[in-house]
Design a protein around this motif. Structure first.
Motif, short mmCIF file in Angstrom:
data_model
loop_
_atom_site.label_atom_id
_atom_site.label_comp_id
_atom_site.label_asym_id
_atom_site.label_seq_id
_atom_site.Cartn_x
_atom_site.Cartn_y
_atom_site.Cartn_z
N ARG A 276 0.88 -1.27 0.11
CA ARG A 276 0.04 0.02 -0.03
C ARG A 276 0.72 1.38 0.04
NH1 ARG A 276 -4.12 -0.52 4.68
NH2 ARG A 276 -4.75 1.39 3.92
N LEU A 277 2.19 1.21 0.40
CA LEU A 277 3.10 2.18 0.66
C LEU A 277 3.44 2.84 -1.10
CD1 LEU A 277 5.42 1.38 3.41
CD2 LEU A 277 3.50 3.02 3.38
N LYS A 278 3.45 4.22 -1.11
CA LYS A 278 4.14 4.81 -2.13
C LYS A 278 5.18 5.60 -1.68
CE LYS A 278 -0.18 5.01 -4.79
NZ LYS A 278 -1.21 5.93 -5.22
N ARG A 279 6.44 4.94 -1.87
CA ARG A 279 7.57 5.50 -1.42
C ARG A 279 8.14 6.78 -2.29
NH1 ARG A 279 6.65 0.73 -1.38
NH2 ARG A 279 6.67 -0.53 0.32
N ASN A 280 9.17 7.72 -1.80
CA ASN A 280 9.73 8.50 -2.43
C ASN A 280 11.08 7.84 -3.28
OD1 ASN A 280 12.12 8.41 -0.75
ND2 ASN A 280 11.65 10.57 0.06
N VAL B 55 9.01 7.23 3.24
CA VAL B 55 7.61 8.01 3.05
C VAL B 55 7.55 8.78 4.51
CG1 VAL B 55 6.01 6.05 2.12
CG2 VAL B 55 6.38 6.10 4.72
N ASP C 254 10.48 0.82 5.12
CA ASP C 254 9.50 -0.07 5.40
C ASP C 254 9.87 -0.70 6.76
OD1 ASP C 254 8.60 0.33 2.70
OD2 ASP C 254 8.45 -1.91 2.44
N ASP D 14 -3.66 8.02 -0.26
CA ASP D 14 -2.73 7.90 -1.53
C ASP D 14 -1.74 6.85 -1.19
OD1 ASP D 14 -4.07 9.76 -3.15
OD2 ASP D 14 -2.99 11.36 -2.21
N GLY D 15 -1.51 6.55 0.07
CA GLY D 15 -0.50 5.62 0.60
C GLY D 15 0.80 6.10 0.51
N ASP D 16 1.10 7.52 0.39
CA ASP D 16 2.21 8.33 0.35
C ASP D 16 2.71 9.11 1.77
OD1 ASP D 16 0.68 10.46 0.32
OD2 ASP D 16 1.50 10.88 -1.76
#
Length: 115
Positions: A14-18, A23, A43, A86-88
């Protein structure tokens, strides 16, 4: 960064990482809603936070994990962890012991209004 993550794969998905794999984590006092600080998590930092109940971050400057309050005594006891739509961005609701900011202020957002 750190070791292979122990984060639940369903949460990780679910995570949107840079681009650095991080995050932002907005930290809020659980009972008053006061915004205390912003930290960064990968993570593994999130996995450690979820498993220990202690806010753990990735230090971009030191390139290592740090548990809030481990050296200062100004601990953050995690009451709730949320992920935005957004998961971010992660929201940590904590019980803050002492000041949250490295300057000694209660919150990192006490530097004054911009407008």
């Amino acid at each position: 960064m750190g070791p292979v993550s122990t984060l639940d794969p369903q949460i990780a998905a679910r995570l949107k990482r840079n681009p650095d794999g991080l995050v932002p984590a907005v930290v809020q006092q659980h009972d008053t809603g006061e915004v205390l600080m912003l930290g960064w998590m990968d993570d593994e930092a999130l996995a450690r936070t979820l498993s220990t109940g202690r806010a753990t971050y990735w230090s971009r400057s030191r390139q290592e994990y740090w548990i809030k309050g481990e050296t200062s005594g100004h601990r953050q006891w995690v009451k709730e962890v949320r992920l935005d739509c957004d998961g971010d961005t992660v929201l940590l609701k904590v019980d803050q012991e002492g000041p949250a900011c490295h300057t000694g202020e209660r919150t990192c957002f006490d530097a004054g209004l911009l407008s």
